[in-house]
Write a protein that holds these residues in place. Sequence first.
Motif, short mmCIF file in Angstrom:
data_model
loop_
_atom_site.label_atom_id
_atom_site.label_comp_id
_atom_site.label_asym_id
_atom_site.label_seq_id
_atom_site.Cartn_x
_atom_site.Cartn_y
_atom_site.Cartn_z
N ARG A 145 0.81 -1.23 -0.03
CA ARG A 145 0.09 0.04 -0.03
C ARG A 145 0.87 1.30 0.18
O ARG A 145 0.53 2.12 -0.46
N SER A 146 2.09 1.05 0.72
CA SER A 146 2.85 2.32 0.77
C SER A 146 3.95 2.67 -0.43
O SER A 146 4.63 3.40 -0.36
N TRP A 148 0.21 -4.19 3.91
CA TRP A 148 -0.37 -3.22 4.76
C TRP A 148 0.28 -2.88 5.96
O TRP A 148 1.23 -3.47 6.41
N THR A 199 0.94 3.83 5.39
CA THR A 199 0.32 4.64 4.29
C THR A 199 0.96 5.59 3.68
O THR A 199 1.99 6.18 4.41
N THR A 228 2.18 8.72 1.93
CA THR A 228 1.74 10.20 2.46
C THR A 228 2.52 11.32 1.54
O THR A 228 2.26 12.38 1.74
N GLU A 274 5.85 8.21 4.30
CA GLU A 274 4.88 7.15 4.74
C GLU A 274 4.68 7.18 6.36
O GLU A 274 5.48 7.59 7.00
N THR A 303 -6.53 0.53 10.43
CA THR A 303 -5.63 0.59 9.24
C THR A 303 -5.54 -0.52 8.41
O THR A 303 -5.64 -0.63 7.23
N GLN A 352 -7.02 -0.55 4.56
CA GLN A 352 -5.97 -0.83 3.51
C GLN A 352 -6.37 -2.26 2.95
O GLN A 352 -5.96 -2.18 1.64
#
Length: 323
Positions: free
Chosen positions: A69-70, A97, A100, A102, A113, A121, A125
């Motif tokens: 995800r990141s 996961w 995140t 960012t 991240e 979360t 995710q």
Amino acid sequence: MPFARLAAATTPTCHIGLGLAAVGRPGYINLGRDRDLGADRTVEALRERTHDLLDAAYAQGVRYFDAARSYGRSEEFLADWLRDRPDVDDVVVGSKWGYTYTADWSTDAERHEVKDHGVATYERQRAESDALLGERLDLYQIHSLTPDSPALTDKVLHAKLAEAAARGVTVGFSTSGPAQADAIRAALAVTVDGEPLFRTVQSTYNVLETSAGPALAEAHEAGLTVIVKEGMANGRLAEPHAPEPLRAVAEETTLGCDAVALALILRQPWAGVVLSGAATVNQLGSNLHAAVVDLDDDQVARLGALVEDPHAYWERRGQLPWH
């Protein structure tokens, strides 16, 4: 378990996977990134680069692809590639996961991240990953477990991960930091209804950082598939940054420093999949030569002398700038 698909593969490269950390977002900590990617790092440019890498990897026998995800839009790029190639039904797809992204497609963001291993979360995710990858998602991993992670003790999270496993998704974890071995052993002890929760582990292991090796051997003995990441130490083992002993062995084999560095990992009996983090098709081709490198005992010993203290290794890694 999805990795059983790789057990029957006959190509030399079936134990090398392609990780998408370096191409799913414009900024990362790998050395040489300006040379590899150049200035054009638009979404479409990196989408095309990712698809070219996936095409080249698949054509050369690679059957495991690793996203997170990141990693910017790595899941999206991979999902696009899979959708456009419906006949590609023999690959294993993994994602992660817990972080995140960012950076908003910037290379100079203050934070790239944010880590959180909480249930909220995970649920958010997991829904995001499902929306992109759907039934193609084989493996979902907790991203960068450390011994103090709440994911090791959160029973509600464990129950939700066990539910995902019951529906057919393999549950795994990755590790980072100087205490990887402790995190691996703690995760091996996690059970739900008396059954081990995790079926895969992905850890950093390379010529410079071998501290997780004994714990990874234990995980392999316990039946987990071991995936090795950062085999090139974020570019520190690639030319022109490779230490002299690695360069010397590479010259003796007539192959690249990268192939030799990855070949040393492939020698480990517990290594199920070793990830290439290539950012170019040429890098990928050179990485894949690792499958045919034959190192003798003297060469292995000379490379073994390069091992660093894990705390020093991870401190240096933490100082690498985002390019």
